[in-house]
Design an enzyme around this catalytic site. Structure first.
Site, PDB file in Angstrom:
ATOM      1  N   TYR A  66      43.201  30.623  41.175  1.00 35.38           N
ATOM      2  CA  TYR A  66      44.584  30.687  40.783  1.00 35.38           C
ATOM      3  C   TYR A  66      45.118  32.283  41.252  1.00 35.38           C
ATOM      4  O   TYR A  66      44.250  33.258  41.091  1.00 35.38           O
ATOM      5  CB  TYR A  66      44.851  30.632  39.382  1.00 35.38           C
ATOM      6  CG  TYR A  66      46.473  30.903  39.120  1.00 35.38           C
ATOM      7  CD1 TYR A  66      46.649  32.049  38.340  1.00 35.38           C
ATOM      8  CD2 TYR A  66      47.465  30.116  39.403  1.00 35.38           C
ATOM      9  CE1 TYR A  66      48.235  32.259  38.019  1.00 35.38           C
ATOM     10  CE2 TYR A  66      48.694  30.519  39.135  1.00 35.38           C
ATOM     11  CZ  TYR A  66      48.864  31.487  38.325  1.00 35.38           C
ATOM     12  OH  TYR A  66      50.500  31.804  37.812  1.00 35.38           O
ATOM     13  N   ASP A  94      41.028  38.326  45.942  1.00 35.02           N
ATOM     14  CA  ASP A  94      42.158  38.690  45.034  1.00 35.02           C
ATOM     15  C   ASP A  94      41.350  39.088  43.688  1.00 35.02           C
ATOM     16  O   ASP A  94      40.369  38.482  42.945  1.00 35.02           O
ATOM     17  CB  ASP A  94      42.654  37.209  44.733  1.00 35.02           C
ATOM     18  CG  ASP A  94      43.604  37.006  43.494  1.00 35.02           C
ATOM     19  OD1 ASP A  94      44.101  36.131  43.203  1.00 35.02           O
ATOM     20  OD2 ASP A  94      43.521  38.152  43.067  1.00 35.02           O
ATOM     21  N   LYS A 105      47.109  43.690  36.881  1.00 38.06           N
ATOM     22  CA  LYS A 105      46.604  43.669  35.523  1.00 38.06           C
ATOM     23  C   LYS A 105      46.236  45.122  35.128  1.00 38.06           C
ATOM     24  O   LYS A 105      47.182  46.053  34.832  1.00 38.06           O
ATOM     25  CB  LYS A 105      45.495  42.776  35.127  1.00 38.06           C
ATOM     26  CG  LYS A 105      45.819  41.167  35.496  1.00 38.06           C
ATOM     27  CD  LYS A 105      44.932  40.172  34.999  1.00 38.06           C
ATOM     28  CE  LYS A 105      45.083  38.767  35.710  1.00 38.06           C
ATOM     29  NZ  LYS A 105      46.011  37.908  34.595  1.00 38.06           N
TER      30      LYS A 105
HETATM   31  P1  KE4 Z   1      50.478  37.554  37.968  1.00 37.04           P
HETATM   32  O1  KE4 Z   1      51.694  37.209  38.509  1.00 37.04           O
HETATM   33  O2  KE4 Z   1      50.313  36.876  36.354  1.00 37.04           O
HETATM   34  O3  KE4 Z   1      50.683  39.197  37.407  1.00 37.04           O
HETATM   35  O4  KE4 Z   1      49.181  37.646  38.558  1.00 37.04           O
HETATM   36  C1  KE4 Z   1      48.604  36.279  39.214  1.00 37.04           C
HETATM   37  C2  KE4 Z   1      47.319  36.234  39.353  1.00 37.04           C
HETATM   38  C3  KE4 Z   1      46.889  36.385  40.515  1.00 37.04           C
HETATM   39  N1  KE4 Z   1      45.545  36.325  40.786  1.00 37.04           N
HETATM   40  C4  KE4 Z   1      44.479  36.011  39.697  1.00 37.04           C
HETATM   41  C5  KE4 Z   1      42.950  36.190  40.026  1.00 37.04           C
HETATM   42  C6  KE4 Z   1      45.240  35.820  38.438  1.00 37.04           C
HETATM   43  O5  KE4 Z   1      44.239  35.576  37.593  1.00 37.04           O
HETATM   44  C7  KE4 Z   1      46.440  36.024  38.102  1.00 37.04           C
HETATM   45  C8  KE4 Z   1      47.167  35.675  36.782  1.00 37.04           C
HETATM   46  N2  KE4 Z   1      46.244  35.445  35.744  1.00 37.04           N
HETATM   47  C9  KE4 Z   1      46.727  34.427  34.809  1.00 37.04           C
HETATM   48  C10 KE4 Z   1      45.764  34.146  33.712  1.00 37.04           C
HETATM   49  N3  KE4 Z   1      44.635  33.807  34.168  1.00 37.04           N
HETATM   50  C11 KE4 Z   1      47.701  35.180  34.146  1.00 37.04           C
HETATM   51  C12 KE4 Z   1      48.337  34.636  32.735  1.00 37.04           C
HETATM   52  C13 KE4 Z   1      49.806  34.118  32.920  1.00 37.04           C
HETATM   53  O6  KE4 Z   1      50.163  33.598  33.918  1.00 37.04           O
HETATM   54  O7  KE4 Z   1      50.449  34.015  32.055  1.00 37.04           O
END
Ligand code: KE4
Length: 427
Positions: free
Chosen positions: A144, A239, A267
């Site tokens: 993701y 990523d 993060k």
């Molecule tokens: P954000 O747009 O949520 O800051 O990041 C997206 C993203 C991109 N790449 C990786 C590897 C990620 O894990 C994420 C976001 N992770 C999820 C939880 N696995 C965020 C939780 C949520 O969407 O509330």
């Protein structure tokens, strides 16, 4: 454990926001029931609106490697907010955070700060296409990268079949240049490059997967990623939104000894405030506006509050690295959870890198989305609720990693294992 106020607040939230949440990951959809509302965090603990305390293993889905309300991070934020929240103009703090990232991540020569991981990956993909003049992006099932339209895509029928949208609102045109392959599948990667090599702008992947649960790449897969991209002139996009500064100060790429062309971050680099970043080879990054022609912009990118929290967090991680202790504490947790499942004769895998780990209710090692998706998610839901009722707050999905923070103690881990023994016996 009473959660009456959470229930009342959730009913109110449902009237105001879709699903009562601002991100579906928090909605407990995968485990059933209603989400818990929290009012404060302190170290390894969260306190809900009914006054219940939980040992927190989500840490805001990764950012809080130092725990909640870490004193130096809080102090840095308080100082920053007193000077004004945002100027929409350059600040020294942006260079300070950029410098910490460039000095920490081996492959990053230049970096652009944005406001989320999604913005980082969306921008990195646009840059790869702009730099190469090509259209196709390769991603992997179970990885993701945020809610980027062109990555909200399901696999085509074969490795060489371009993707189809997996969300309403995403057009076929948006995903027709996206190829979805199986993670760790060297053959599929070779076939995709054989068929589309000259059209592939970039390959984006999680170097250690968190988003199908914790899954590690094979050495062959990592080698093939680098070789195929080099051979065909595609950019390798690592990523590290989740793994950056999580599994090591230099990220997964420093553990795995890989050198991607671009890296995305999020993060932890914001220390709990909204920060994303994308960076990499200087000759590639110099294509980003205003140095180059690839457009990307953002009102609050690199804002003073977010950079203050990010700088404080990275400086603590650099000057007092918690990684050795995090590894030992996380191994204690992983071993304890596995022993609890074994004692209850529950088929399982515990897969861990550093302080990110997943307990899969699955008899087989999980190496890709196909094996991950065979996990017993009903059993995970029962485990989740058994643990939350014992004051242990775990990810509300089998397909997430849990995170141990520097604020967790051996007592916290032992209490978690004790609760797991109790819950597993009844699964
Ligand atoms: P954000 O747009 O949520 O800051 O990041 C997206 C993203 C991109 N790449 C990786 C590897 C990620 O894990 C994420 C976001 N992770 C999820 C939880 N696995 C965020 C939780 C949520 O969407 O509330």
């Amino acid at each position: 454990m009473s959660r009456e106020t959470s229930h009342t607040e959730f009913s109110r939230a449902l009237r105001l926001m879709p699903g009562g949440v601002n991100s579906p990951a928090r909605a407990f959809g995968a485990v059933g029931g209603e989400p818990v509302f929290f009012e404060r965090g302190e170290g390894a603990y969260l306190f809900d609106v009914d006054g219940n305390r939980y040992i927190d293993y989500i840490g805001s889905w990764g950012p809080l490697i130092l725990g909640h309300a870490q004193p130096q991070v809080t102090e840095a934020l308080q100082a920053a907010v007193a000077r004004g929240t945002s100027f929409g103009a350059p600040t020294v703090a942006e260079s300070d955070l950029a410098e910490l990232i460039v000095e920490a991540v081996p492959s990053v020569e230049k970096v652009r700060l944005v406001n989320s991981g999604t913005e980082a990956t969306m921008s990195a993909i646009r840059l790869a296409r702009g730099f190469t003049g090509r259209d196709v992006i390769v991603k992997f099932a179970g990885n993701y990268h945020g809610h980027v339209d062109s990555l909200l895509v399901s696999a085509g029928s074969s490795a060489a079949t371009l993707g189809v949208p997996n969300s309403p609102g995403v057009t076929a045109g948006t995903t027709r240049d996206t190829l979805v392959l199986a993670y760790n599948d060297v053959g599929a990667l070779a076939e995709a490059f054989a068929q589309h090599g000259e059209r592939i702008a970039g390959v984006i992947f999680e170097p250690i997967v968190g988003n199908m649960g914790c899954v590690v790449p094979t050495g062959e897969f990592l080698t093939a990623l680098g070789e195929q991209c080099d051979k065909h002139g595609a950019l390798l996009i690592c990523d590290e939104v989740m793994t950056g500064f999580r599994v090591a100060y230099g990220g997964a790429q420093s553990l795995l000894n890989i050198k991607p062309d671009l890296t995305t971050l999020g993060k932890i680099v914001g220390g709990g405030l909204p920060v994303g970043a994308y960076g990499g080879r200087g000759d590639v990054m110099d294509h980003v506006l205003p140095a180059g022609e690839v457009f990307q912009a953002g009102t609050l990118s690199g804002n003073p509050l977010a950079t203050a929290a990010g700088i404080a967090t990275l400086r603590l991680l650099r000057d007092e690295p918690p990684y050795q202790r995090l590894d030992e504490l996380s191994a204690r947790l992983a071993d304890g959870l596995s022993q609890a499942a074994t004692a209850a004769d529950v088929p399982h895998q515990v897969q861990r890198v550093g302080s990110m780990l997943t307990l899969f209710f699955n008899p087989q090692p999980v190496i890709n989305w196909d094996t991950a998706s065979r996990s017993d998610t009903d059993r995970y839901g029962k485990y989740f609720w058994g643990m939350i009722d014992r004051g242990i707050y775990l990810p509300c999905s089998q397909y997430e990693a849990l995170f141990v923070s520097a604020a967790h103690s051996e007592q916290d881990v032992d209490a978690t294992v004790e609760a797991a023994r109790d819950v597993m016996a009844g699964l």
